[in-house]
Design a protein around this motif. Sequence first.
Motif, PDB file in Angstrom:
ATOM      1  N   ALA A   1       0.838  -1.204   0.000  1.00 40.16           N
ATOM      2  CA  ALA A   1       0.000   0.000   0.000  1.00 40.16           C
ATOM      3  C   ALA A   1       0.874   1.256   0.000  1.00 40.16           C
ATOM      4  N   THR A   2       1.970   1.232   0.762  1.00 40.00           N
ATOM      5  CA  THR A   2       2.871   2.383   0.835  1.00 40.00           C
ATOM      6  C   THR A   2       3.584   2.620  -0.488  1.00 40.00           C
ATOM      7  N   VAL A   3       4.171   1.560  -1.061  1.00 42.31           N
ATOM      8  CA  VAL A   3       4.890   1.700  -2.328  1.00 42.31           C
ATOM      9  C   VAL A   3       3.938   2.102  -3.448  1.00 42.31           C
ATOM     10  N   ASN A   4       2.736   1.546  -3.430  1.00 44.76           N
ATOM     11  CA  ASN A   4       1.734   1.912  -4.426  1.00 44.76           C
ATOM     12  C   ASN A   4       1.382   3.395  -4.306  1.00 44.76           C
ATOM     13  N   MET A   5       1.298   3.891  -3.064  1.00 41.88           N
ATOM     14  CA  MET A   5       1.041   5.325  -2.849  1.00 41.88           C
ATOM     15  C   MET A   5       2.190   6.158  -3.400  1.00 41.88           C
ATOM     16  N   LEU A   6       3.423   5.723  -3.132  1.00 38.70           N
ATOM     17  CA  LEU A   6       4.590   6.470  -3.602  1.00 38.70           C
ATOM     18  C   LEU A   6       4.697   6.471  -5.122  1.00 38.70           C
ATOM     19  N   MET A   7       4.097   5.469  -5.767  1.00 41.12           N
ATOM     20  CA  MET A   7       4.135   5.375  -7.223  1.00 41.12           C
ATOM     21  C   MET A   7       2.938   6.036  -7.893  1.00 41.12           C
ATOM     22  N   THR A   8       2.083   6.640  -7.086  1.00 40.04           N
ATOM     23  CA  THR A   8       0.927   7.335  -7.637  1.00 40.04           C
ATOM     24  C   THR A   8       1.377   8.633  -8.290  1.00 40.04           C
TER      25      THR A   8
END
Length: 304
Positions: A165-172
């Motif tokens: 969830a964190t990495v996906n947020m950072l890749m948004t």
Amino acid sequence: MSIIFMRTFKKELIMKKIWQLILMFLAVVSLAACGRQTKSTADSASKTTTNKKVAAPYLQTTMPTFYVHGYQGSAHSTDTLINRAVKQADAHKVLVATVANDGTVSYTGTWRKGTVNPIVQVVFANNVAPYASQSIWLMTVISELANQHHFKHYNVVAHSAGNVATVNMLMTAVQPTNFPQIQKFVSLAGCYNGVITEDDVANQNYFLKSGEPALKHSVYQMLDAKRQNFPNHISILNIMGDLKDGSHSDELVSEVSARSLKYLIRGHQTNYQEKLFYGRHAQHSKLHENKEVATTINQYLWGK
């Protein structure tokens, strides 16, 4: 004869008293000297103790750190890590941010200006929600608090699916205006490329010579498709577990799945390092209860 004897006796008596007075005087002087030496030693010890207090082994910063639980997790998943950070690194748990199913956030606690090493515990009411939803929710929490407390940088400590969830947020690609920049990210048991018993099998996946994982499961493919959005100038500590039972995993997440993060962020300017823990206390859910893991995290985040 008796008169001479008496005079001699009195003379000896006087001399004896004089010597007694001299000895008493020397004893007093000696005690005073010892007292001064003891005081000097005490003062020196006091100064040493004071110096130790001043030279704290951990940083004193107002930058917040967000703790994020994983799939089916709760506040309990990060309670021990936070408590040990409070006791060991002079951190302070300021808020619990609970995100409801509709994305609204409620906060409990008090975040006073100037609080040292503030910690925000993030809890998802729907702890089995899709990664896309949890990423948006985490972004909302950080954005709202940045607007209220005016911080420009932050850290994240995540466990299991909380890492995705964190990495996906950072890749948004599209983030809120003035969204702060992440400085340090601690990934604990990150399931970036499969979960054993779901879509992965122990000892099945491996890395090619290029560092690319031979098998890419659905979540990994989702992240890899937008890896170009991952931020630069971020420090990452990737912690994983190995039960030493031949599975090369923490029971649920294989080392290959966790280490697949490295290839996922290829080409980005990052300070990346890995730390592997072994034995029964390196089991997936026991990692966040492991004292050595907590010490490693605290030293990484706040150590001088």
